[in-house]
Design a protein around this motif. Structure first.
Motif, PDB file in Angstrom:
ATOM      1  N   UNK A  86      34.591  17.307  55.785  1.00 13.13           N
ATOM      2  CA  UNK A  86      36.011  17.521  56.001  1.00 13.13           C
ATOM      3  C   UNK A  86      36.693  17.693  54.651  1.00 13.13           C
ATOM      4  N   UNK A  87      37.406  18.805  54.508  1.00 10.87           N
ATOM      5  CA  UNK A  87      38.129  19.089  53.267  1.00 10.87           C
ATOM      6  C   UNK A  87      39.604  19.206  53.618  1.00 10.87           C
ATOM      7  N   UNK A  88      40.398  18.261  53.129  1.00 13.50           N
ATOM      8  CA  UNK A  88      41.834  18.208  53.398  1.00 13.50           C
ATOM      9  C   UNK A  88      42.144  18.327  54.888  1.00 13.50           C
ATOM     10  N   UNK A  89      41.393  17.579  55.698  1.00 16.21           N
ATOM     11  CA  UNK A  89      41.657  17.541  57.123  1.00 16.21           C
ATOM     12  C   UNK A  89      41.022  18.661  57.942  1.00 16.21           C
ATOM     13  N   UNK A  90      40.360  19.607  57.293  1.00 13.46           N
ATOM     14  CA  UNK A  90      39.720  20.711  58.001  1.00 13.46           C
ATOM     15  C   UNK A  90      38.208  20.534  57.943  1.00 13.46           C
ATOM     16  N   UNK A  91      37.527  20.541  59.102  1.00 15.88           N
ATOM     17  CA  UNK A  91      36.063  20.405  59.089  1.00 15.88           C
ATOM     18  C   UNK A  91      35.387  21.727  58.712  1.00 15.88           C
ATOM     19  N   UNK A  92      34.330  21.626  57.908  1.00 11.70           N
ATOM     20  CA  UNK A  92      33.518  22.781  57.519  1.00 11.70           C
ATOM     21  C   UNK A  92      32.067  22.454  57.830  1.00 11.70           C
ATOM     22  N   UNK A  93      31.421  23.348  58.555  1.00 11.98           N
ATOM     23  CA  UNK A  93      30.034  23.129  58.972  1.00 11.98           C
ATOM     24  C   UNK A  93      29.091  23.863  58.026  1.00 11.98           C
ATOM     25  N   UNK A  94      27.998  23.193  57.669  1.00 13.91           N
ATOM     26  CA  UNK A  94      26.986  23.814  56.809  1.00 13.91           C
ATOM     27  C   UNK A  94      26.322  24.960  57.572  1.00 13.91           C
ATOM     28  N   UNK A  95      26.043  26.054  56.866  1.00 17.03           N
ATOM     29  CA  UNK A  95      25.348  27.170  57.496  1.00 17.03           C
ATOM     30  C   UNK A  95      23.838  27.012  57.370  1.00 17.03           C
ATOM     31  N   UNK A  96      23.412  26.179  56.410  1.00 13.84           N
ATOM     32  CA  UNK A  96      21.983  25.932  56.241  1.00 13.84           C
ATOM     33  C   UNK A  96      21.779  24.643  55.460  1.00 13.84           C
ATOM     34  N   UNK A  97      20.759  23.874  55.841  1.00 11.06           N
ATOM     35  CA  UNK A  97      20.349  22.674  55.111  1.00 11.06           C
ATOM     36  C   UNK A  97      18.843  22.766  54.938  1.00 11.06           C
ATOM     37  N   UNK A  98      18.346  22.613  53.694  1.00  8.14           N
ATOM     38  CA  UNK A  98      16.907  22.698  53.413  1.00  8.14           C
ATOM     39  C   UNK A  98      16.447  21.465  52.649  1.00  8.14           C
ATOM     40  N   UNK A  99      15.460  20.777  53.176  1.00  7.25           N
ATOM     41  CA  UNK A  99      14.876  19.618  52.513  1.00  7.25           C
ATOM     42  C   UNK A  99      13.560  20.027  51.883  1.00  7.25           C
ATOM     43  N   UNK A 100      13.340  19.649  50.625  1.00  2.85           N
ATOM     44  CA  UNK A 100      12.092  19.948  49.928  1.00  2.85           C
ATOM     45  C   UNK A 100      11.644  18.680  49.211  1.00  2.85           C
ATOM     46  N   UNK A 101      10.416  18.228  49.507  1.00  2.00           N
ATOM     47  CA  UNK A 101       9.936  16.993  48.897  1.00  2.00           C
ATOM     48  C   UNK A 101       8.580  17.149  48.225  1.00  2.00           C
TER      49      UNK A 101
END
Length: 139
Positions: A86-101
């Motif tokens: 949430x940025x200044x009351x507006x929600x923003x959804x991630x378009x991609x999340x990548x985990x690398x271990x």
């Protein structure tokens, strides 16, 4: 919306969802025995779609500092925390999340893409037009 606002929102979201884990910006050298998470902006892009419409893209990297001691549920917790910020009351959804271990420090890349519109300044109402008499040329 500025990159700083998004970065601050990511830091606040991580602190809220992972209160027992130290979280800090990735600035310069970090001591090898450090534990916790670091975050940093990898890339930002602003592309014009139309004269008043833009697409903003941001890529952030979240690193787990202790590669030998990765909590089993860390990727799930990070996905859940950063899927929507949430940025200044507006929600923003991630378009991609990548985990690398594998191979190096475990990390998560988070991509946020949003459309923005530049609000143009409205011009004031037209004032009275001054008219002056002119002579027409005859040929």
């Amino acid at each position: 919306m500025t990159t700083t606002q998004i970065t601050n929102s990511i830091a606040a979201t991580l602190s809220h969802h992972l209160p027992n884990i130290p979280i800090q910006p990735a600035t310069g050298a970090i001591a090898p025995e450090s534990q916790g998470l670091t975050y940093r902006l990898l890339a930002a892009k602003l592309t014009r779609e139309r004269s008043d419409r833009f697409v903003q893209s941001h890529i952030y990297e979240i690193r787990w500092l202790d590669g030998s001691n990765i909590p089993e549920d860390l990727p799930d917790k990070l996905f859940e925390a950063l899927e929507t910020i949430e940025v200044e009351g507006t929600p923003y959804r991630a378009t991609e999340l990548r985990w690398k271990a594998w191979g190096e420090t475990p990390k998560l890349w988070v991509y946020y893409t949003m459309r923005t519109t530049k609000v143009s300044e409205s011009s004031g109402p037209m004032k009275q037009l001054e008219q002056r008499p002119t002579a027409l040329k005859s040929s």
